[in-house]
Write a protein that holds these residues in place. Structure first.
Motif: not given
Length: 292
Positions: A13-20
Motif C-alpha cells: 500500500d505504501g509503495f502504491l501510494t508513493r509510486t501510483g
C-alpha cells in the motif's frame, strides 16, 4: 529503507501510494508493474510464491519518482527503465542487503545493463531466457478468413479445461507456472477474463485472456491453442474478439509476444497491434545471498 536514492519496502500500500502517479504516467511501459501489483492487492501478497514480495522506487534529489522495481520471489526482479549507472548502483545495494536474484525482466536496455552489473559484481553469468516485444492495439482488423464457430466467455463449467490449458501454455512458453493453476482459473472466471473460441458443435479450441483494467490499460494474455489445433485461425479469431471487447470498453489494449515466435508476431500485427518496446528476461546463476 533508503539506499542511494532507492527506497525499498515490503509495504504494498505504501509503495502504491508513493509510486501510483508515476506508474499511471506511462501505463503501457509500466503494464507489468501495474497488473502485478493490482493482482497482489486484490488477491493477496503470496499470490506468486510463499516468500513476501518486495518493492522499491528510485527518487531524484527533489523526491520525484523516476523508476520502480518489484520482486515476487522466486520470480525475476522487474525494473522500469533506468540508466547504466542506476542499474549498477541498484545491483550493488541489493547485494549489500543479501539479495540473491534468480533473474531480471525489464525493457531490453535496462535488462542488459542490470545483467552486466550483476555479472561484474557476482561473477555469475546472465543467460538470456526470452526476448519479448510489447505491442499496443491501433486499428483492429479481424483476420480473414474467420473460422467457423464463435467466441464465448469462459464460465465455472470450463474450470478443468482452463487449468489444463494454463499448464500446457506455461510449458509451451518455457516460463513455468507463475501461480497455482486452480486459483488462476477461478480468478479469471470471476472477472470474465478468459474467452474461448468454440467450434459450431460447442468444442473449445483456443483461448485468449485479458487482465482486469488498471490505469486505463488491459493486457491480452495468455493466448493459447493446443498444438494439434493450430493453423486454423482460432487464435486470431479469439484474440480479435478479446481485443475488441477491451477496446470498446475504452481501454488501451496491450500484449507481449515472444520474439522467437514469428508466427504470433505476424498474427498480432495483422490484427492491428503495433510495437511499443522490446523487453528481455535474463536468468542468473547461484549467488551469495538469500533466495529471490
Amino acid at each position: 529503507m533508503r539506499t542511494d536514492g532507492w527506497h525499498l519496502t515490503e509495504d504494498l500500500d505504501g509503495f502504491l501510494t508513493r509510486t501510483g502517479d508515476f506508474l499511471r504516467s506511462r501505463p503501457a511501459l509500466h503494464t507489468v508493474a501495474l497488473t502485478v501489483t493490482d493482482a497482489l492487492r486484490r488477491r493477496g501478497l503470496h499470490l506468486y510464491g510463499e516468500e513476501a514480495p518486495r518493492f522499491g522506487w528510485l527518487a531524484d534529489p527533489d523526491g520525484a519518482v523516476r523508476a520502480v522495481l518489484f520482486r515476487t520471489p522466486p520470480h525475476p526482479l522487474h525494473i522500469t527503465p533506468v540508466t547504466e549507472e542506476e542499474a549498477d548502483a541498484l545491483a550493488a545495494r541489493l547485494l549489500a542487503l543479501g539479495h540473491d536474484l534468480t533473474g531480471v525482466s525489464a525493457e531490453r536496455e535496462t535488462a542488459e545493463a542490470f545483467t552486466a552489473a550483476w555479472q561484474r559484481r557476482t561473477g555469475n553469468r546472465g543467460e538470456l531466457r526470452r526476448r519479448q516485444r510489447l505491442y499496443r492495439l491501433g486499428d483492429l482488423t479481424v483476420p480473414e478468413p474467420v473460422p467457423d464457430g464463435r467466441a464465448r466467455v469462459a464460465g465455472p463449467a470450463d474450470r478443468e479445461l482452463l487449468i489444463r490449458w494454463y499448464g500446457e501454455f506455461a510449458e509451451a512458453a518455457g516460463q513455468g507456472v507463475i501461480q497455482e493453476a486452480g486459483a488462476w482459473a477461478d480468478a479469471r472466471v470471476a472477472h470474465g477474463g478468459i474467452t474461448l473460441w468454440e467450434t459450431p458443435d460447442g468444442k473449445p479450441v483456443a483461448m485468449a485472456g485479458a487482465t482486469p483494467e488498471v490505469a486505463g490499460q488491459v493486457r491480452v494474455a495468455p493466448v493459447y491453442t493446443p498444438a494439434h489445433l493450430r493453423g486454423r485461425g482460432y487464435a486470431g479469431a479469439v484474440t480479435a474478439d478479446v481485443s475488441r471487447a477491451a477496446l470498446e470498453a475504452g481501454a488501451e489494449v496491450l500484449l507481449f509476444t515472444d520474439l522467437a515466435n514469428p508466427t504470433s508476431n505476424g498474427l498480432y500485427r495483422r490484427i492491428g497491434y503495433r510495437p511499443v518496446a522490446d523487453f528481455a528476461v535474463y536468468g542468473f546463476g547461484a549467488g551469495a545471498g538469500a533466495g529471490s
